[in-house]
Design an enzyme around this catalytic site. Structure first.
Site, PDB file in Angstrom:
ATOM      1  N   GLY A 285      53.477  38.695  43.220  1.00  0.00           N
ATOM      2  CA  GLY A 285      53.398  38.786  44.666  1.00  0.00           C
ATOM      3  C   GLY A 285      51.981  38.972  45.177  1.00  0.00           C
ATOM      4  O   GLY A 285      51.689  38.687  46.347  1.00  0.00           O
ATOM      5  N   GLU A 286      51.060  39.411  44.337  1.00  0.00           N
ATOM      6  CA  GLU A 286      49.684  39.656  44.751  1.00  0.00           C
ATOM      7  C   GLU A 286      48.928  38.338  44.890  1.00  0.00           C
ATOM      8  O   GLU A 286      48.956  37.487  44.002  1.00  0.00           O
ATOM      9  CB  GLU A 286      49.006  40.555  43.709  1.00  0.00           C
ATOM     10  CG  GLU A 286      47.631  41.037  44.115  1.00  0.00           C
ATOM     11  CD  GLU A 286      47.022  41.939  43.062  1.00  0.00           C
ATOM     12  OE1 GLU A 286      45.783  41.978  42.960  1.00  0.00           O
ATOM     13  OE2 GLU A 286      47.792  42.593  42.317  1.00  0.00           O
TER      14      GLU A 286
END
Length: 1036
Positions: A533-534
């Site tokens: 998700g980063e």
């Protein structure tokens, strides 16, 4: 009609033989009628009949002048026939004649003069008739199909005679044929491609009466029949022609795998299995990955998911047909199960057989199995007997080990070892090591899912990666280890450390993206892990992908890897926009194209590419498949990966059987196999199935000679249970009734003792159950009277006791080598503590030894003196053989209490009992002699284990027990039968023990020594005259 008169005049006035006359003279008029427009159907039919008769009479040959031209003209005229629309029956008759003429042309000796185009036209015309005849009667359609079938057989039966040409090595499929050579490989390639395309029929046509097959499935089955004929008749010849072979590897297999799962028709699946079998039989060296994909995505999927029972039966039948091939099982095991980058195909075959054959009390009604269960059981027996029969053929191979292999040094697990017939032994060992590597990869994967660091540490400990770690090794582990957590893989690949970036690069380089469009390549890439998700991690991962895709792009659309990266990022954002329910206003196609302007080195990408990307993402989201390691669907992009990888790996390995490999094969499925055989034997009432189970038991015993004693022990224990002899809750009457009225216990008993006789060296813990069965049979008086009462029964009893004593050596050997099998053990066994395993094995060994001792102790009370004395001698021999069992002091004392002390006490009591009877002097003296043997045996064993015994905290109590038994024997009174001879024996034995104890400083006469004081006091009661001799200093 004038041309007919002219033709007659020419033919009958010409004195030349028919074979020398140009066929165009007598065929052209008929061909003109056939090819003309507006001719009535009846006239066309007559002309076709005339041509057919001329062709059947062989009026010309391939050497006849003009033969080549007339054959070509016949094909052109007949295939271009234009019918006047008349009555359907008349049209059908003409079409039938067309088929007959075309068939006669292909059977004619001059047919080899036809060029490739003409042959393809004939086949195409036949197929058109097949299609047009769908509504004109069943007879015409059957004839059309039969004719097309015959033509395929004629064309492909010539394949072996065709020489390999330069055209086959080129990439062009459009080179014009050369008439002089006749038809050959070009027509075969075109026709085979046409047949493969028939499998891709779409659109279901509904017809009246709800036919068994829909229209598209009917065409598929017909195409498969023709393809099967082509494969069978051409044999290995297809392998010589690269274009045909590539078509089989790619187009044909792709269609077979797709429709094997997409079709719900049993007939389609059955034909697909038959087709794959033919390809395997003739061309297995060229279809290594394709065959694996067929098993995983078609057969296993059909057996594993919610398909109909009929389809599951067909899938099982297909697998069984493969298993009947003599070398299929070992080849599958070597090619796939021993390859860390492939599925465990052999192991899954065995487990699916066991899963579907398994009978349970709740699932079987009155012991009746379903057809699916019977099929699976048949497959399991085929598999077991295949291994066992091949093991038997290994002449000169000793059943002795060692068989398990260990990884002694680091070797890259992804690198295959080339099979070398000159050094076969080395290759076999390398293959077995790769299997161990694969098993350890699964353990490492389990550790990785719990803790990434522990997983990587286990890889180093197991020598699966180098130390210090190599980025490629970890990348290959993340790429190919089954069952890894996709989220953890994504987090690891997105980490910014230098080492992780190298791993990311190596990981991405494992993908073959050649020939894939961008969205398909991206889907393929992201299916192997979950994108973090980063944003920074996403960027690093997409940069690596963009570089790889740019290097392997099949066109020059992208001018730089930056353009690929920008578009990839845009696709990810589009995917979120289109499929996130929280986004209310969705991006349009025009907006997506506008957002990606001038990203390709300042230029726009082609609009159609961006439009196709948008439609693909909007229609189907990029998702993570197989999160839990489940098998995912075969799609076009994955098939392209299979084909790309097939160019890099070694061909399918063909290998003869080897007993070590056979042992490893069975070890992989031993647990489920033993459980299934036991369950089927327990719950079935069918005599044939019961016999098959027993034959399976014998086959397992033959395999287990090669270091798999645990599996044989487990199976013997199960079959001993089925004898009903070991049921502790059944009375003697119930057991006898069971034996008398139920065939199964009797068959199980015979089977167990047959195995015990023929494979005694392979049995370890199973002896305990076998001996219990023997004793129960004796108590039930079910053993033959000759064994119990006749003179020969003594010899048999002695041989049986010898066998029991010798089995102690086997118990000691089993403890020394370990009961577990490192080559076939489960994950939990491998990672368990070695000390725990040792303790369990020691406890089991002591338990088995005590059981043997108890049996022999009870035999020492037998009525026959020779049996009684031999039992005592055998117990003595057993204790000597048991010295390697690594007794602890507590173990030795326990064995003395349970076996030796109990035996001495029983014999002493029995002697006194006989002495109180009248006319029992012979029995009394006989029992006294046995007691004397037991006392001598007690002393000898005591001295053998003295070093161990003195370490026990309870040694003084134990020593006192020996002295008290000496005292009891010394004071034995035999009443009217006179003095006991024990009064002479006991002092000598006592003197022997004390002398040795003094020499070893165990018994030291000094004040404060409790052991010496106890001994001194007891001596006064037993034999006081020995005190002066044994303890002169103490007496002084």
């Amino acid at each position: 009609m004038l041309w007919i008169e002219d033709l007659r005049s020419y033919i009958f006035k010409n004195e030349q033989p028919w074979k020398l006359i140009d066929p165009s003279y007598y065929l052209s008029p008929f061909l003109d009628v056939i090819s003309s427009d507006g001719v009535p159907a009846g006239a066309t039919a007559v002309a076709l009949s005339s041509v057919l008769k001329i062709m059947k009479l062989d009026m010309f040959s391939k050497r006849t002048p003009g033969a080549r031209e007339i054959m070509s003209n016949v094909v052109m005229a007949v295939t271009g026939c234009r019918l006047e629309k008349t009555h359907p029956v008349t049209e059908g008759a003409v079409m039938m004649k067309i088929l007959q003429v075309l068939a006669a042309v292909m059977r004619h000796p001059a047919s080899i003069l036809l060029n490739d185009h003409a042959v393809c036209t004939i086949v195409n015309t036949c197929f058109q008739v097949v299609q047009q005849s769908a509504h004109q009667g069943d007879l015409l359609q059957r004839t059309a199909r039969h004719t097309m079938h015959d033509m395929i057989q004629i064309i492909f039966s010539r394949l072996a005679e065709i020489e390999v040409g330069d055209w086959e090595n080129s990439e062009s499929d459009t080179e014009e044929s050369i008439d002089e050579t006749g038809y050959g490989i070009r027509s075969a390639v075109d026709i085979f491609h046409f047949l493969c395309s028939l499998l891709n029929v779409i659109g279901i046509v509904e017809t009246e009466g709800s036919p068994a097959l829909t229209a598209d499935e009917d065409v598929q089955v017909f195409a498969l029949v023709l393809i099967n004929s082509a494969l069978e008749l051409s044999g290995e010849s297809i392998g010589k022609h690269k274009k045909l072979l590539r078509m089989v590897q790619d187009d044909l297999f792709h269609h077979l795998i797709h429709y094997g799962t997409a079709s719900s028709s049993p007939l389609v699946l059955s034909m697909i299995c038959s087709t794959v079998w033919n390809i395997y039989y003739f061309h297995r060296e060229s279809i290594r990955l394709q065959l694996e994909a067929f098993f995983v995505y078609v057969l296993f999927k059909t057996l594993n998911q919610g398909y109909s029972v009929l389809l599951q039966e067909l899938a099982l039948e297909g697998i069984i047909n493969f298993c009947r091939h003599p070398t299929f099982l070992i080849e599958v095991y070597l090619n796939y199960d021993c390859d860390p980058l492939s599925y465990n195909v052999f192991e899954d075959i065995g487990k699916y057989f066991c899963k579907h054959a398994f009978l349970s009390g709740g699932g079987a009604q009155s012991g009746t199995a379903t057809w699916l269960q019977l099929q699976a059981f048949d497959g399991l027996t085929v598999l077991i007997h295949n291994i066992a029969d091949n093991v038997d053929k290994q002449q000169g191979m000793s059943p002795k080990g060692p068989y398990p292999v260990e990884i002694s040094e680091y070797k890259p697990f992804w690198e295959e070892v080339v099979k070398d017939d000159t050094n076969f032994e080395t290759w076999i060992e390398s293959v077995r090591i790769r299997k161990v590597q694969k098993r350890k990869m699964m353990i490492a994967g389990s550790h990785f899912n719990r803790d990434e660091k522990k997983g990587m540490d286990y890889l180093k400990i197991s020598k699966l990666i180098s130390d210090p770690p190599d980025p490629k090794g970890q990348a290959m582990f993340l790429r190919y280890a089954p069952g890894l957590d996709k989220t953890k893989i994504g987090d690891f690949l997105g980490d910014p450390s230098e080492f992780n970036l190298k791993v990311l690069k190596e990981f991405t380089d494992t993908f073959e993206l050649t020939g894939l469009v961008l969205d398909t390549a991206l889907r393929t890439y992201l299916e192997t892990f979950r994108l973090p998700g980063e944003s920074q991690k996403i960027q690093r991962i997409l940069e690596a992908f963009s570089e790889r895709f740019y290097e392997q792009q099949s066109s020059e659309i992208f001018v730089s890897k930056d353009a690929v990266f920008i578009l990839c990022y845009s696709v990810i954002m589009l995917n979120t926009d289109q499929h996130n329910p929280q986004v209310k206003k969705k991006m349009t196609e025009d907006e997506f194209i506008r957002n990606n302007r001038a990203i390709n080195g300042g230029q726009d990408l082609p609009r159609e590419i961006l439009s196709d990307l948008f439609q693909s993402i909007a229609t189907k989201a990029i998702t993570i498949f197989g999160q839990n390691g489940s098998v995912i669907e075969m799609n076009p992009s994955r098939w392209i990966q299979v084909m790309n990888r097939s160019k890099l790996i070694q061909p399918y390995i063909i290998c003869d059987f080897d007993s070590r490999i056979g042992r490893d094969m069975f070890a992989a499925i031993a647990g489920p196999t033993v459980a299934t055989l036991s369950a089927i034997f327990e719950h079935t009432e069918d005599e044939d199935i019961i016999n098959e189970c027993i034959q399976g038991l014998f086959a397992v015993a033959r395999i287990c000679q090669y270091g798999l004693q645990d599996s044989l022990d487990e199976l013997i224990s199960s079959f001993c249970k089925f004898t009903t002899l070991l049921n502790p809750y059944a009375s003697a009457e119930e057991t006898l009734f069971s034996f008398g009225h139920d065939m199964k216990p009797r068959m199980a008993t015979v089977a167990v003792f047959t195995v015990a006789n023929n494979f005694k060296d392979s049995i370890r813990g199973g002896w305990r159950n076998i001996i219990d069965c023997l004793l129960k049979l004796k108590r039930l008086q079910l053993l033959p009277q000759s064994i119990i009462d006749s003179g020969s029964s003594v010899d048999k009893n002695m041989r049986l006791m010898d066998l029991m004593a010798d089995s102690v050596k086997l118990i000691a050997e089993g403890l020394k080598n370990g009961y577990s099998d490192p080559g076939s053990g489960s994950t939990s066994m491998i990672v368990s503590s070695l000390s725990v395993d040792d303790n369990m094995n020691t406890t089991m060994s002591i338990s088995l030894f005590l059981k043997l001792g108890e049996v022999l102790r009870k035999t020492s009370l037998a009525r026959r003196e020779e049996v009684r004395n031999y039992a005592v001698t055998t117990v003595h021999k057993s204790f000597i053989n048991a010295e390697e069992l690594c007794f602890t002091p507590a173990n030795v004392i326990n064995c003395f209490n349970v076996v030796i002390f109990a035996m001495v006490d029983d014999l002493h009591e029995k002697m006194l009992e006989y002495s109180s009877r009248e006319n029992a002097e012979r029995e009394t003296r006989s029992m006294e002699g046995t007691l004397a043997l037991a006392m001598e045996f007690l002393v000898d064993v005591y001295l053998r284990f003295l070093k161990v015994l003195v370490e026990s905290s309870g040694f003084k109590t134990f020593w006192l027990g020996i002295l008290r038994r000496m005292d009891s024997c010394m004071k034995s009174e035999l009443g009217v039968y006179g003095e006991s001879k024990m009064k002479e024996l006991v002092p000598s034995l006592l003197k022997k023990m004390i002398t040795v104890m003094q020499e070893k400083q165990v018994l030291v006469p000094k004040e404060g020594n409790d052991l010496w004081e106890i001994t001194f006091i007891q001596m006064q009661w037993i034999a006081p005259w020995l005190k002066d001799e044994l303890f002169p200093d103490a007496m002084g």
